[in-house]
Design a protein around this motif. Structure first.
Motif, mmCIF file in Angstrom:
data_model
loop_
_atom_site.group_PDB
_atom_site.id
_atom_site.type_symbol
_atom_site.label_atom_id
_atom_site.label_comp_id
_atom_site.label_asym_id
_atom_site.label_seq_id
_atom_site.Cartn_x
_atom_site.Cartn_y
_atom_site.Cartn_z
ATOM 1 N N GLY A 57 27.473 21.248 3.910
ATOM 2 C CA GLY A 57 27.462 21.137 2.476
ATOM 3 C C GLY A 57 26.551 20.931 1.781
ATOM 4 N N LYS A 58 25.464 20.623 2.165
ATOM 5 C CA LYS A 58 23.961 20.269 1.363
ATOM 6 C C LYS A 58 23.732 21.697 0.659
ATOM 7 N N ARG A 59 22.902 21.045 0.324
ATOM 8 C CA ARG A 59 21.954 22.228 -0.677
ATOM 9 C C ARG A 59 20.944 22.309 0.188
ATOM 10 N N ALA A 60 20.783 24.130 0.395
ATOM 11 C CA ALA A 60 19.681 24.300 1.265
ATOM 12 C C ALA A 60 18.227 24.200 0.109
ATOM 13 N N SER A 86 23.450 28.799 -0.664
ATOM 14 C CA SER A 86 22.748 28.407 -1.001
ATOM 15 C C SER A 86 23.160 27.171 -0.412
ATOM 16 N N ARG A 87 23.846 27.215 0.379
ATOM 17 C CA ARG A 87 24.507 25.486 1.058
ATOM 18 C C ARG A 87 24.389 25.625 3.086
ATOM 19 N N ASN A 142 17.719 26.395 -2.061
ATOM 20 C CA ASN A 142 19.042 27.098 -2.601
ATOM 21 C C ASN A 142 19.052 28.251 -1.742
ATOM 22 N N THR A 161 21.786 21.430 -11.027
ATOM 23 C CA THR A 161 20.266 20.232 -10.530
ATOM 24 C C THR A 161 19.187 19.831 -11.439
ATOM 25 N N ILE A 173 22.939 29.042 7.561
ATOM 26 C CA ILE A 173 22.612 28.726 5.876
ATOM 27 C C ILE A 173 23.951 29.729 5.392
ATOM 28 N N GLU A 224 23.845 16.115 -2.589
ATOM 29 C CA GLU A 224 23.878 17.395 -2.839
ATOM 30 C C GLU A 224 22.263 17.880 -2.059
#
Length: 408
Positions: free
Chosen positions: A367-370, A29-30, A403, A171, A26, A360
């Motif tokens: 690339g997606k939100r963590a 936040s990604r 995030n 969000t 990570i 997302e």
């Protein structure tokens, strides 16, 4: 930018098979990487699984103070009377109830909500800081008689206007919820759907929830007529002859996203229509469905027909808690032959699709939100796979990340 490297016994990316002894990296936040293998700097999470944060596509946080579901469960109109009584007699401030529901949701692994709101409180609380779930907040609108139409249209417009007046983070999204066929005038229903279309927001509607609803539409009789008569709201001229659930689905196809909530009693005409309308998702609430004793839900058939089926908890008025994780475990117990991956996707990526957030969240992809949930697994033997262990009754949510930040 801070980089975290996490290693777990199992990782469930969703858009791909489970990975044994795998790593999630990570950055900020990604999600930066997901792979099977080792990394010398990884934090070893032990006998645990990393999954995407869960998506609860349908809930009503305003009832989160209830310690037990309301009754009686039949006829359904009696439960509606209990809902009305609870709403009008509750002494706990709405803000406190909603906050309680947000915290319960997060602690059980839910990082995204499809929230049905009767005020702006949910929106304000969910957008307050980054330690809150992502959400689409749908403003509920009710009004069966013509004299309620103008007022409800204005309430919907004012709510959508908040999107431009309040500083919402990326969000939080807005939507509209014409409640149900038995509580929304047909002309109001069409107007609200048109508002949603014109404003480019989704809509959520309770549809095919009970057999009484079918009788109400097709025969203008039954417990819902009795309830509306008692409330001095019933006028048989409001419903045109021969109305069907199908008539409520068709306008939703004009939206980029719509949620048909429950769908317990969709017939062949509705299912055939849904097959041709991929923008409409069905939201199945397993334990609520069980609580009311409905006939078996067609969720597996719907998915086999290419229809997106996501999961919701509904509210504590029909559910002992707001844990979507327990919904998944419930499905595992009731449908032992259905694969873990199939069930898990319903509670993650399918919900993200329903809320137009799949770019997302909903899967562990670069690339997606963590947004993650860490599942502590039961003790295992060499023969146990991650799919065997994940939804075991002894597995539980131990930590949640939003995030890129562990919040507990």
């Amino acid at each position: 930018m801070e980089r975290q490297i996490l290693a777990a016994r199992w990782v469930f990316p969703i858009e791909g098979p489970p990975l044994e002894r795998a790593v999630v990296e990570i950055e900020g936040s990604r999600i930066a990487a997901v792979y099977q293998g080792e990394h010398p700097q990884a934090v070893d999470l032990g006998n645990a699984a990393l999954i995407p944060g869960l998506v609860n596509a349908h809930t009503h946080l305003e009832f989160s103070q209830l310690e037990h579901p309301l009754g009686p469960t039949e006829p359904f109109a009696e439960w509606i009377r209990s809902i009305m009584k609870s709403r009008f007699t509750c002494s706990v401030p709405a803000r406190d109830r909603i906050q309680q529901g947000i915290e319960e949701s997060l602690n059980s692994g839910t990082t995204c909500l499809g929230e049905i709101a009767t005020s702006s409180e949910s929106l304000q609380l969910l957008s307050a800081d980054e330690r809150k779930p992502s959400a689409v907040v749908f403003r509920e609108c009710l009004g069966f008689t013509p004299d309620r139409i103008e007022d409800q249209i204005q309430i919907a417009a004012d709510f959508l206007q908040l999107g431009t007046e309040v500083e919402l983070n990326d969000t939080i999204g807005l939507g509209l919820s014409p409640h149900a066929p038995y509580s929304v005038n047909p002309d109001l229903y069409l107007n609200l759907v048109q508002q949603a279309r014109d404003q480019g927001v989704p809509a959520a509607v309770h549809l095919a929830e009970t057999e009484d609803e079918l009788e109400f539409l097709s025969q203008k009789s039954g417990p819902f007529v009795d309830l509306l008569t008692e409330l001095e709201l019933w006028d048989p001229q409001i419903l045109r002859e021969g109305m069907r659930l199908y008539d409520y689905l068709v306008p939703l196809a004009e939206l980029s996203s719509a949620l048909a909530v429950h769908g317990n009693y969709f017939g062949e005409a509705e299912i055939d229509f849904l097959k041709q309308a991929p923008q409409i998702s069905v939201i199945y609430c397993p334990r609520t469905h069980h609580y009311f004793g409905h006939r078996p839900h067609p969720w597996q058939r719907l998915i086999s027909q290419g229809i997106n089926v996501a999961l919701g908890t509904d509210s504590r008025a029909s559910n002992p808690d707001l844990s979507l994780w327990k919904e998944l475990q419930f499905l595992r117990d009731r449908f032992p032959k259905v694969s873990t991956g199939f069930i898990l996707e319903c509670g993650t990526l399918a919900g993200a699709r329903a809320l137009e957030l799949s770019d997302e969240l909903g899967s562990l992809a670069v690339g997606k939100r963590a947004d993650l949930a860490l599942i502590r697994l039961p003790e295992y033997s060499a023969a146990d796979s991650g799919s065997d262990l994940l939804l075991d009754s002894a597995a539980y949510v131990s930590r949640v990340m939003l995030n890129g930040v562990w919040i507990n």
